[in-house]
Each structure stands twice: as C-alpha cells, then as structure tokens.
Design an enzyme around this catalytic site. Structure first.
Site, PDB file in Angstrom:
ATOM      1  N   ILE A  59      30.621 -11.766 -30.823  1.00  0.00           N
ATOM      2  CA  ILE A  59      30.707 -10.368 -30.399  1.00  0.00           C
ATOM      3  C   ILE A  59      32.135 -10.112 -29.919  1.00  0.00           C
ATOM      4  O   ILE A  59      32.636 -10.841 -29.057  1.00  0.00           O
ATOM      5  CB  ILE A  59      29.720 -10.042 -29.256  1.00  0.00           C
ATOM      6  N   THR A 112      31.011  -1.407 -35.755  1.00  0.00           N
ATOM      7  CA  THR A 112      30.480  -0.172 -35.181  1.00  0.00           C
ATOM      8  C   THR A 112      31.358   0.317 -34.042  1.00  0.00           C
ATOM      9  O   THR A 112      32.105  -0.464 -33.429  1.00  0.00           O
ATOM     10  CB  THR A 112      29.037  -0.387 -34.664  1.00  0.00           C
ATOM     11  N   GLY A 113      31.272   1.584 -33.781  1.00  0.00           N
ATOM     12  CA  GLY A 113      31.990   2.172 -32.654  1.00  0.00           C
ATOM     13  C   GLY A 113      31.173   2.210 -31.383  1.00  0.00           C
ATOM     14  O   GLY A 113      31.669   2.637 -30.339  1.00  0.00           O
ATOM     15  N   ASP A 151      28.439  -0.559 -41.356  1.00  0.00           N
ATOM     16  CA  ASP A 151      28.413   0.313 -40.180  1.00  0.00           C
ATOM     17  C   ASP A 151      27.009   0.241 -39.583  1.00  0.00           C
ATOM     18  O   ASP A 151      26.081  -0.287 -40.204  1.00  0.00           O
ATOM     19  CB  ASP A 151      28.761   1.740 -40.612  1.00  0.00           C
ATOM     20  N   LYS A 152      26.843   0.761 -38.387  1.00  0.00           N
ATOM     21  CA  LYS A 152      25.511   0.742 -37.757  1.00  0.00           C
ATOM     22  C   LYS A 152      24.819   2.098 -37.844  1.00  0.00           C
ATOM     23  O   LYS A 152      23.810   2.252 -38.514  1.00  0.00           O
ATOM     24  CB  LYS A 152      25.616   0.303 -36.293  1.00  0.00           C
ATOM     25  N   THR A 153      25.419   3.084 -37.213  1.00  0.00           N
ATOM     26  CA  THR A 153      24.767   4.394 -37.118  1.00  0.00           C
ATOM     27  C   THR A 153      24.738   5.076 -38.482  1.00  0.00           C
ATOM     28  O   THR A 153      25.773   5.268 -39.113  1.00  0.00           O
ATOM     29  CB  THR A 153      25.507   5.284 -36.118  1.00  0.00           C
ATOM     30  N   GLY A 213      36.644  -3.588 -29.284  1.00  0.00           N
ATOM     31  CA  GLY A 213      37.794  -2.985 -29.937  1.00  0.00           C
ATOM     32  C   GLY A 213      39.134  -3.478 -29.426  1.00  0.00           C
ATOM     33  O   GLY A 213      39.993  -3.897 -30.212  1.00  0.00           O
ATOM     34  N   ARG A 266      32.898  -1.061 -30.567  1.00  0.00           N
ATOM     35  CA  ARG A 266      33.993  -0.194 -30.126  1.00  0.00           C
ATOM     36  C   ARG A 266      35.175  -0.260 -31.102  1.00  0.00           C
ATOM     37  O   ARG A 266      36.328  -0.150 -30.704  1.00  0.00           O
ATOM     38  CB  ARG A 266      34.465  -0.573 -28.723  1.00  0.00           C
ATOM     39  N   ARG A 293      21.802   4.998 -27.820  1.00  0.00           N
ATOM     40  CA  ARG A 293      23.187   5.458 -27.828  1.00  0.00           C
ATOM     41  C   ARG A 293      23.443   6.238 -26.540  1.00  0.00           C
ATOM     42  O   ARG A 293      22.655   7.120 -26.179  1.00  0.00           O
ATOM     43  CB  ARG A 293      23.450   6.354 -29.039  1.00  0.00           C
TER      44      ARG A 293
END
Length: 1324
Positions: free
Chosen positions: A967, A889-890, A434-436, A970, A999, A809
């Site tokens: 890249i 990541t989202g 994950d990123k965040t 979603g 996403r 963000r």
C-alpha cells in the site's frame, strides 16, 4: 441596495481603468503584483475583430491570418489521388521489395519471368490498397461536404440582419445566432442568451462523451440585456490564446473602447460540434473556425499501435531474407561450377567472333543470383501483412458480435477502437485498474454522516437499501426492457424533427455506445437507490431547534451551537456543487425529449409496489396530519416576511413560537425522500419533479441527501443559488465565485453572501487530507470553545477512519465567514488572475489557496459505492491466469484497502506492507527494510533468494512471491517514482501479489504504468472509466475504457471499451487467447507454406544446371500464393478454435500459454522451416524417382509436382486445425476447385502463353493417367506422415495443458463439469 454584490466587481474594474488612464491609457497592473501585462499583444495571442462595416479595413487585415470554417478531413483530391497514394504505398518496405523484383525482371540478362507476369503481384497489392483508401477517403469527403453545407444564421454587415449561410462560409469575427437543439458551427464566445440569468446549456457528448448538460454563461457585462445584442453596437475587440486542443481551458478577455477589460474563460466559450439545449436562442462571436476549433484539433484519428506479435514477425522476416540470400548464393555458386566444367563453350552460350564466351562463369553466376531472387521471391511473405489485416478484421468482428458483452441496463456492448492489437489481449501480464466506476458501480448512495463530532448512522436508510436491492433483482428484466423501447422511440422521433441535431446524434451514436449514452444522460445519477434517502431519526429530532434565533451574533461568533453546525452542514451539501436544476415548468428548459427526464426509473405501478414494501418507513414515520398545517402555515408566513436582495427571504417574526424537541415531528420534516416519484405527498408537485443534472455521482448523492432533510436546491444561476430550507423558508445565496475541484487542491469551494448572516461565506468540501490541514488553528482565547473545536476534529477524524474501513467514500465539509474587507483584499488579486492569459490557471489556483484557510469543520459524509457484479470472481480468475493486478485510485488508504478486500484483490491472510514517508531518502530506506523482510520470509519458505532481490530482464519470468500486498499513498509514490528510488520500488512491487496506490493523481497513474511497462518489459493493460484515467489508458499496451456514469472520456481514449469490469474475464481469457493463438498459428503456417513451395523450385535447380528455370509455367507460379492458397489461411486465422470458451473460463490458467507466447516461440518457427524443407524434399524426389529415366518434358514433370505440393500444403493446414466447420471446409474445397479449374482452362487455351515452352493440354493428359494420381497420393503421404505422427504422439505421450483440457470437450456435461471442478482445485 440595487444590484447587490456586483459593486465589488465593477468598482474594481473602474479603479483599474482609472489607474490605466492616469498612466497614459496603457494596460499595466500594479507594480506590487509583479505580473506581466495581460493585454499585451504577442505572437501567441489572437485578436478577434468583429465582422462589421466600422472595422472593415482592420478586419480584412487581421482575418487573413485565420482559417475559415471549411473543414477537409480527406487525405486525397481527385487530382492527387494516384500519385499521392502510390507515394505513400511505396513508403512500405514490402511494396518496395515488390517494385525491386519488377524492375529487376525487366533486365534482359536476369529475366526469369515474362515482364508482365512479374508485375501482377505488385499491381494486385497496390490496387487493393488503393481501392480501400479511396473508398475510405470518399466516405470522409461526403461527410465533409454534408457538414460544410449545413446552414446557420450569420449576421450580414451589408444587409444589417441575420441571414442563412453555409457553415463553410463562417469566418472568425462573425456573429452567429443559434436556436435550441441547433449544433454550434464554430467556437464562439457567448454574448447573449434568452435565459434571464444569461445561461446557455450545452451538450458536449460529441466531444468528450459526457452526456450531462454543461452550463455556459454570457460574458460579464452582457448578461443583463433585456433584448438581443445588436452586433452593430458591439465595438469591442477580443484577445484570446492561440488555437489549442484543450477542451477544459480558454483564456482571453474582451477589450472595450473605454479600455476596460473583461476576462474570458471556458465558461464563456461554445464549442463546435456541441448542441444548444434548454435555451431558446443564443448569440455569439466566432473566435476559432474550421481546423482551428478545439473539436478539430482533438480529432487525431484512430490510434495506431503495433502488437508484440507483429514485431516478432518482422524479425523472422529478416531471417527469411537471410535464407533467400543463402539459397540464391548456393544457386549462383552451383551455376558457376556448372559452367566451369565445360572446356568448350556450351551450345547455348553467347560467343564473340573468335568463339570466346562473352558471359564468363563468374558473370553468369552473378546474373543467376539475381535471377534466383526473382524466381524465389515468394519466400518473403509480403502477402502475409495483407492476410494479417484480414484476420484481425475478422477477429474484431467476432468480438463485437459476442452477445456476452451486451449490457442490458445501459443498452451497450463492446467497442473495438483499435483494430490492429487484438492479439495483445492474449499476452497481458500486468493489469492496472481504477477503483471508482471500474471495480464499483459509481452509484453513490448516501449512508452516514457526522456533524459537529456527532455520528448519525442512518440505520433505517440501510434497511431501505436492502429493500431496493431486492426490488432491483425482481424487476430488472421488465424495467429496462420497457424503458429501452420508450427511449428508442424518442430517438427515432428526434431524427424526424430536426436535421441539425440528428447529425450530432448520428455522430455521437455511430458507435455501439451512442444510444446507451443518451439513455444514461437523461437518467444519470437518478435511480431510486441513489435519490431516496431515509432521514436519521435522531438527526431529524434536532431539526426542531432550527430557527433564525440560532444566527444571533453571540452564537455565531465562535460557532457554539450544534444547531448552527447542522444547518450550515446541509446548506453546504445543497449549494457547494455545480448541479444544474431544471423543472418542467421552466420555459427555457426545452428538451428534445421533454418527458424523458421526468420518467421514473420504474413504471408507476412498479414504483408503488416498491414503496409499499417500505413497511419500515411507514411504521416509523407516521406523524399526525394536524401538525402538517401548523408547520406549513408558519413556513408560508416566513416566506413573505423579509426582503433580502432580489428575492423575498424569511426573517424571524417576533412571535414565532419555539418548538419543543419532544414534540412529534411533522411528516414534511420526516418523510422527505426527495425525488422518489409518485405516491409520496410530502412536497409540492413541482418541487418533487425537480431534475438534478450533476457532473459526478458524489454531487448528486449529497444534493439528494440534503433534500431529504428539507434543504432542497431549488434553482441555480450564475449569480445566485436558491435553497428551500423547510424551517427557514426560501434562502437565496448570492453566488460570488466557484472554485472548482482540481487534483492539486483536492477540494471544491463556493463563495456566497449568506442571506441571514449578510456576510461572505466560503463553503468547501473535499478529501480529509486537504481539509483537515486548513482548519482554524489559532486559539480563540476561550478555553471551552478551543476544546470543543479540537474535540470535533478528533471525533470527525475517528468517524472518517471508520467510514473508510467500511469502504465508504468520505468528504469533509467546512465553512469560513469573511468580512467585506478580507473579501475585497482577496478579490483584487483574484481579478488580476482572471484577466491574465498566459498564467491564468496557475494564478487562479494560487488565488484559491489564499482564500481556502482557517475553515471551521462542520462534519463529513460517508457515501457508498457498491461493487459491480462479478468483480470478485473476475479478479480471482485473472489472478489464476497469471495476471498481476494493481489498483490505482485517488481514494484514501482505508477505503482502497476495504474495497480491495471486498473484491478479493486482497485475501484475509495477506500481509500488508505500507509504504508511507515524507522524504525521499526515508522512502528508499523503508523499501530496503521491506525487501529485507521479504527476503527472510522467502528463505524461511525454502526459496533460494539472493540478496538483494533482482528484477527479471524479460516478461513472464517466475518471481517468488509471498502472500503480501503493498500500500502506497500519493506523496510516497512521488518519491518512489524518482530515478534514485524507482529501481528499488520495482524490485519490491515485483515481489508482492498486489500493489494499491491510493491518493494517486492522474499523472502518477500514467507514470506507474509507463515505468512498469518499460522497466519490467511486460505487457500492460489499464482500465478506467473517467477523465482522470485517460493518461493511464493511453500509455498502456492495451487501454480499456468503461462506459460508466462519468462520461465517455475514457472510452474515447481507449483501444477497447466495455460496460462492466466482469467483461474482462471473457475478453482476455477467451478472445485474447483465441486471437493470439489463431494469428500466431496462421503466421507460422504462412512461413511454412511459402518456404515449402520455394524449396521445390530450389531443388529443381540442382537438375537443370542452376539455370533459374522453374518446372511450371509462370502463371501457375504467380497464382499459387496469390489465389490458390491465400484464402484457407485467412479463414483458419479467423475461425480456428483450439478450445471452447467454457473450458477457458473454467480453467483460467490456460491463458498462460498465450501469455508466454508458447504458440509462437523461436523453436516453433525453426521447426516449421525444417518441416517445410523436409516436405519439399519428399514431394520433389517422389516425383523425380517416379519419372526418372523417362522422356517427360519440363512442364509434364512440373504439373504433378505442383499439384502434390498444393495438396500437401492444404492438408498440412487441416492437420494443424483444432476445429473444422462448414465454412472452413467450403473454402478448402473451393481452393481445390479453383486450382483445377484454372489448370484445365489454362492448359486448354494457352498455346503460346509461356514461350518458349508450351503447356498446352498437359494437365488434361495427366488427369487421364493413373500415375499422376499415384504420385500425388504418395507424395502427400510421405511428406505429411512425420507431422501427423508428431501431433498424434504429442497428444498421447506428452500432451500440453491445452491438449489435456481439450479432452474434456467430448465428455458428457456432468462428467465435464466434475472434471473442470477438480482441475480448478488442482490448479489452485
């Protein structure tokens, strides 16, 4: 206008109820809706009858179907322990094999040992495991008993009052009264709270790990009670869903006697195991008890996984079974040939009255086969499984006690939740991150914003962040050491004050994360770097225009004023969230540690020092004090001028003078660092001590940013939100609905009644992809207004893209003004959704989608999430170790790419392929085009690549790769995961250096990990810190959670938990390598050891007519593997160190040895078997030739043979050991002492222990004979010389990379560092 804004709800309830009564009293929704009847009783629903005298018969009838509150987590009882434990143990194939040997040995014709002796291994294994299981179960029993006998206050229908009752006696339908800091005994619906707004604060850390407080509210219709609810007056029934383990969902309704129904949600449910906080007293009715509560249904126990090495061991054990059958078959054939050579019956043969043999050679061979099975039973290393468990426990102990995993700031260390897959840490090939919160700190810092198309850079705020970073590096050690001491003292005091909360604290703090989690809850998202925001000068100058005049109908009709945009933007930041507000002066806010929430992150003196460093702020913001009184007075006049709803809200006086933009702004307007602590006098003391408890750092950052601009969130209740907006005074917004964030909508909205506009307003914030498409598109008919809105949209999108490129963000902010007619129409459908049980969540989402449209774009924010310490170096090391890293990541595309570059996941020279399409077929075509371009690129580099590119069929297969990255967003990822496209997607993903999925939803994350693990047949690791990473963590071979700022859901679902991403470096490269190499070498040694000893017995059969008789006594034979040679391999598997941690960290490419399973390949297994056969031959024939032609008896021949193979096996282990320490040598010497001690004592006392032979005093005679020592020495030298020679030649002539690296160990530090540096350069 009494009871404002409740009239729509109650009016709608009355309309529905009247309609039902007209239809005969049945619960039926309007036919136009087409929904099923929500209150219809089905088998999936539960009816809760109050435990009262008036419902006695009905209660007794219904309550029999539901469980009581007694819990039992134990597996056994006193009466079924032995039979059930034996039943479970004999489900293991290894124990069944032992049992088969025991039964076989009880058959007289195939008996090889004394019957009692054969039972010893089985009894030892069964006893050890039974004792372990019994102790574990007894510990559970004591905890169950403690929980069941806790006291709580339950309403007694006979005594008409609350009485103390044990938890175990609580039943569904009981009324429970709880006080502050008490633990909730069962799942119950909240009916009363001492809070004036009907709010109860609940801490759920024992369930989901989240340490911030959750709000729960009283059921609608009960919140306005002036006194505590009287159970005798509660005549309603509750219908709810059947018990389930979903902590985030609860569906049901309360059905009153007048046939009215009030919907229930998770906001009304108090969960068992949670603790009441900040609320003096609450009353609720139990709906789920005991094992039907959500807490117990989520208690699934420890995770069970099988490692890759263990699966391979099982395959090799099958080869050992085959080898055992071959050896026994050889013995049977030999026995048949031996008997067939005699024309007359042998003296020992059993004959009938005519002299004919009863046992023919064929039958004798059959019997001998089974006798050999008994004799050679140790070839199957059943004890290997027990030894592996001990080794894994030792390895886990070493990992957990590694000081390098300790994180001082959070006072946490590594946590190992899965005990049986530690060796898989050394074989990871793909890492999904994950990123965040995983790669970044998840400390959100407000950096920039854009309002009405105008961008505000907040340059002075950026300088403030640089100063904070310098201050953090200087004061880090003193800050956290002193604060940790203060926190620990409070935890100790908590244990002494209350028993109930101490139990909850104990449960949440059982792991090493416990104390750190409590520490994090009190200070979550409240460090100065997050809370202090320096306002932008240009934006603050525009604040002088804010007044009530801007809300004139002519201005608001088409939102033509920039000032309105600014005002509504900051109002949205302040109220569009679920932040809990508390102040020290609130009577209901009773904390267990009352002063901790108000403590500054730094001591007072240190805070002043840091603030003194902000010379920039002091030089810029120096307003005159005379201005202060003017604004303060005017604000005070506003605060008492207008009465709106329940609170006094300012209205614009006619004589309010307008403020010129060029007038110097007062200090209250400019210098407003919201929660900056002592030394700042810009706000009243009680306001400066406001505590914000947010569920996410994004919410906290935006609330603090709004506060910096004098838009302070003052309080929040279920019905209203109060904001202190400096120029406008106190504003109270009637809170109508909160539409929470979800992964489908990707936004959050609040519906309020605006105190100035006196209209319903919807504020929303979310991802730009979800907000931009919901903006108002219908033309207004005024060309200037339409052009302005389009320009705002274009500029805002341009600013969003710029923020994303800088790695910020982003969130879009919008609003929508509704008429009462529009709101009432939406409200009708929304109430139907709220009252539905079966499809509640789906209908609520649909209801939200109907509301969220035609927004006016106010602006957007850019929030910085800084990289964690050491992330770039860690990623670089892992990539040199051969690990492919994916980021899931989202966040949006630009933000993800920027962070990937910052953490060196992407290099500047990497070519990026963007996979983005709106159709499945187009997605497949785009993948084909990228694959063709990559094939041409590989051919241009001289690599022979066939077309199309093919996937590898096994793991760790070299794949030609270009310096490229992929890249994918979603929607395109959903197409790529489709069964018609996934193979192409995997071909592409296997050829690039890094894949970034932006996403991505939580479900897509888990699908990606599962697809790569199954299709590419690789070992995968997933790491994340939030609830959205849980599914990804659970499907990976190794799941790692990070104890971040978003609770501990990821930690609780993981196999291992760390506090920082950089800890992966040592966990994988060092401990992963050690665990795998140690366990692999120990397993190979076990196979060698058992075969070497069994082969000695096998060779002896060629000289005793294949009779199945051993050359040593039965006791020594059984204890050889059970005692004499069992401990050294375990210590070897725990402590052996083939190379130091320093070398492994500096040369990450050494990780590939364990990643490729080099220590445990099939060839290594085969070589060990061949070596075992050779060493047994050398040992046996050295003794045989020494005593050939003598009249030595069988046991006198067996003692030197047994002793020789004992020393050979121990010294073989010494040769294989890469490091020797005092523990290892102590165990080796102890094994030798134990062997001779047993042999001497047994030989001196065993006169008739082994009939018909007699081992009495044989060992003593050998110990006094020099020939015995000569035989042992010669046998050992001859047997071990090839192994020793091979290791010497391997280390000098053809050394492995590990051996080359090991040579650096003995060099002086300076030479070693220079050599390491050159090795790293060479490897790159």
């Amino acid at each position: 206008m009494a009871e404002p804004l409740r009239w729509p709800r109650y009016r709608w309830h009355r309309l529905i109820s009247a309609k039902h009564r007209e239809d005969g009293g049945t619960e039926r929704e309007p036919s136009s809706v087409g929904l099923s009847q929500p209150s219809k009783m089905t088998n999936e629903h539960r009816i809760v009858i109050p435990h009262l005298e008036c419902f006695k018969e009905e209660y007794e009838k219904v309550s029999k179907r539901y469980k009581n509150n007694r819990i039992r987590t134990t597996k056994y009882t006193l009466w079924n322990f032995i039979p059930r434990n034996l039943f479970e143990q004999f489900h293991r194939v290894a124990n069944l094999y032992f049992l088969f040997i025991v039964v076989l040995n009880w058959i007289p014709v195939v008996e090889a040992f004394q019957k009692e002796i054969t039972m010893i291994p089985l009894l030892v294994v069964l006893t050890v495991i039974a004792v372990k299981d019994g102790l574990e179960d007894y510990a559970k029993y004591k905890l169950d008993k403690k929980l069941n006998n806790l006291l709580t206050q339950v309403y007694c229908r006979n005594e008409k009052e609350y009485v103390d009752e044990f938890w175990k006696n609580v039943t569904v339908g009981d009324f429970i009264r709880l006080s502050c800091n008490e633990e909730i005994p069962a799942d119950m619906v909240l009916l009363y709270s001492t809070d004036a707004d009907g709010i109860c604060y609940m801490e759920t850390s024992s369930l989901d790990g989240e340490t911030n407080l959750k709000q729960r509210q009283v059921v609608k219709g009960f919140e306005d009670q002036e006194s505590e609810v009287d159970p005798e007056e509660f005549l309603s029934k509750i219908e709810c869903e059947s018990p389930n383990n979903d902590l985030n969902s609860f569906k049901g309704f309360v059905k009153h006697t007048n046939q009215e129904s009030v919907g229930l949600s998770k906001e009304n449910l108090l969960l068992r195991g949670c603790t009441i906080r900040n609320t003096e007293a609450v009353v609720g009715i139990v709906v789920y008890a005991g094992h039907e509560t959500k807490a117990m249904l989520n208690n699934t126990g420890p995770r069970q996984k099988r490692s890759k090495l263990e699966k391979r061991v099982n395959d090799h054990i099958l080869w050992c079974v085959l080898l055992l059958i071959v050896m026994c078959s050889v013995g049977a054939v030999g026995h048949w040939i031996w008997l067939g050579r005699y024309s007359q019956p042998a003296l020992y043969s059993i004959t009938d009255s005519t002299g004919k043999q009863i046992i023919t050679p064929s039958l004798g061979a059959f019997y001998l086969f089974w006798r050999m099975i008994i004799l050679l039973q140790v070839l199957i290393p059943v004890s290997l499984y027990v030894s592996i468990e001990f080794v894994k426990l030792g390895q886990i102990y070493l990992i957990q006690n590694d000081i390098d995993f300790y994180h001082e700031k959070t006072n946490t260390t590594i946590q190992c939740r899965a005990l049986n897959i530690a060796e898989d840490l050394g074989q990871i090939e793909y890492l999904f991150s994950d990123k965040t919160g995983t790669l970044t700190e998840n400390k959100m810092v407000f950096r920039r914003c854009t309002i009405a198309g105008q961008e505000y850079g907040h340059e002075e705020n950026a300088k403030r962040l640089e100063l904070y970073q310098d201050a953090e590096s200087e004061d880090e050690d003193m800050t956290f050491s002193s604060h940790t001491l203060r926190h620990v003292s409070r935890v100790k005091m908590s244990h002494a004050n209350t028993f109930l909360s101490s139990k909850s604290l104990h449960r949440s703090c059982k792991s090493s994360f416990g104390i750190g989690a409590w520490h994090a809850r009190q200070l979550a998202f409240s460090s100065p770097i997050e809370t202090d925001v320096v306002p932008d000068i240009m934006l603050m100058q525009k604040f002088s225009r804010i007044s009530y005049h801007i809300y004139a109908p002519s201005v608001m009709e088409h939102m033509t004023s920039e000032t309105v945009y600014i005002t509504e933007f900051f109002i949205a930041l302040a109220i569009c969230n679920t932040v809990v507000v508390s102040t020290p002066s609130q009577p209901s806010q009773k904390r267990q540690w009352p002063s901790l929430a108000r403590l500054p992150v730094l001591p007072l003196d240190e805070l002043r020092k840091i603030i003194d460093k902000f010379s920039v702020r002091k030089s810029i913001f120096s307003p005159a004090s005379s201005r202060r009184a003017t604004v303060s007075d005017s604000t005070g006049n506003f605060a008492n001028s207008v009465d709106i709803f329940r609170e006094k809200v300012p209205s614009p006086p006619a004589d309010v003078p307008s403020v010129s933009p060029d007038v110097a702004m007062p200090q209250e307007v400019l210098n407003v660092p919201a929660a900056s602590g002592p030394g700042l006098q810009s706000q009243p003391s009680d306001e400066s001590q406001l505590c914000y408890e947010a569920e996410s750092p994004d919410e906290a950052a935006l609330v603090h940013a709004a506060r910096a601009y004098l838009c302070t969130l003052q309080s929040r209740s279920p019905d209203q939100v109060t904001v202190d907006f400096g120029p406008l005074g106190i504003l109270t917004f009637q809170l109508l609905h909160i539409l929470p964030f979800d992964s489908i909508r990707k936004r959050m909205s609040v519906v309020v009644r605006h105190p100035i506009l006196k209209q319903v307003v919807v504020y929303t914030k979310g991802a730009d992809s979800s907000i931009m498409e919901l903006l108002q598109t219908d033309p207004t008919g005024i060309k200037k207004v339409d052009i302005r809105k389009e320009r705002i949209k274009e500029r805002t999108q341009r600013h969003l893209d710029e923020y994303a490129r800088k790695g910020l963000r982003t969130l879009c902010i919008g609003m929508k003004v509704m008429s009462d007619l529009e709101y009432n129409e939406w409200l009708k459908e929304h109430f139907i959704a709220e009252r539905n049980i079966d499809s509640r969540e789906k209908l609520l989402v649909e209801s939200a989608l109907r509301l969220e449209n035609n927004f006016t774009l106010l602006g957007a924010t850019g929030v910085e999430d800084r990289l964690q310490e050491g992330v770039p170096d860690t990623i670089a090391s892992l990539r040199r170790a051969g690990i492919t890293i994916w980021m899931l990541t989202g966040d949006k595309h630009e933000t993800a790419v920027n962070i990937a570059h910052a953490c060196r996941l992407l290099e500047p020279a990497d070519k990026l392929f963007i996979l983005k399409s709106d159709k499945q077929r187009a997605c497949g075509q785009l993948i084909d085009e990228i694959l063709e371009e990559m094939r041409i690129g590989l051919q241009s580099k001289g690599s022979h690549v066939t077309s199309p590119l093919r996937l590898s069929t096994g793991s760790v297969t070299p794949i030609p790769q270009l310096s490229t990255g992929l890249i994918i967003d979603g929607p395109s990822l959903a197409f790529a995961l489709h069964e018609t496209v996934r193979s192409k997607f995997l071909q592409l993903a296997a050829r690039v250096r890094v894949v970034i999925c932006c996403r991505a939803t939580p479900l897509q994350k888990s699908q990606v990990v599962k697809l790569v693990r199954k299709e590419l047949k690789v070992m995968t690791l997933a790491i994340g810190d939030g609830a959205n990473d849980v599914s990804m963590i659970q499907v990976a071979d190794i799941g790692i959670g990070i104890s971040g700022q978003e609770g501990m859901q990821a930690v609780m679902a993981s196999d291992f938990a760390v506090s920082q991403f950089r800890h992966l470096n040592k966990l994988l490269l060092v401990h992963g390598h050690w665990c795998y190499s140690r366990l692999a070498n120990m397993v190979l040694y076990f196979f060698y050891k058992n075969l070497a000893y069994v082969a000695i017995l096998f060779w002896f059969q060629f000289f005793n007519g294949f009779s199945g008789i051993p050359m040593t006594d039965h006791w020594s034979l059984i204890f050889f593997n059970l005692l004499f040679t069992s401990v050294p391999p375990i210590v070897y598997g725990v402590l052996d160190k083939d190379i130091s941690a320093e070398i492994l960290l500096h040369l990450p490419q050494l990780y590939k040895t364990s990643q490729k399973s080099e220590p445990y390949v099939s060839s290594a297994f085969l070589v060990n078997l061949i070596d075992a056969f050779y060493q047994s031959l050398a040992c046996f024939f050295t003794s045989y030739m020494t005593y050939a032609g003598s009249d030595i008896d069988i046991f006198s021949f067996g003692v030197p043979l047994n002793t020789s193979i004992f020393f050979i096996i121990l010294l073989h282990l010494l040769i294989e050991s890469k490091s020797v320490n005092w523990i290892y040598m102590t165990v080796m010497v102890g094994s030798i002492v134990l062997y001779f001690f047993f042999a001497v004592v047994f030989g001196a006392n065993c006169v008739l222990c082994n009939p018909p032979a007699n081992p009495y005093w044989i060992v003593q005679k050998h110990l006094s004979n020099p020939r015995f020592y000569l035989v042992c020495i010669m046998s050992t030298l001859v047997a071990l010389f090839p192994r020793y020679l091979f290791r010497v030649m391997q280390g000098t002539v053809f050394p492995t990379p590990l051996m080359k690296a090991r040579r650096l160990e003995g060099r002086v530090p300076v030479q070693r560092k220079s050599q390491l540096r050159s090795e790293r350069v060479a490897s790159v």
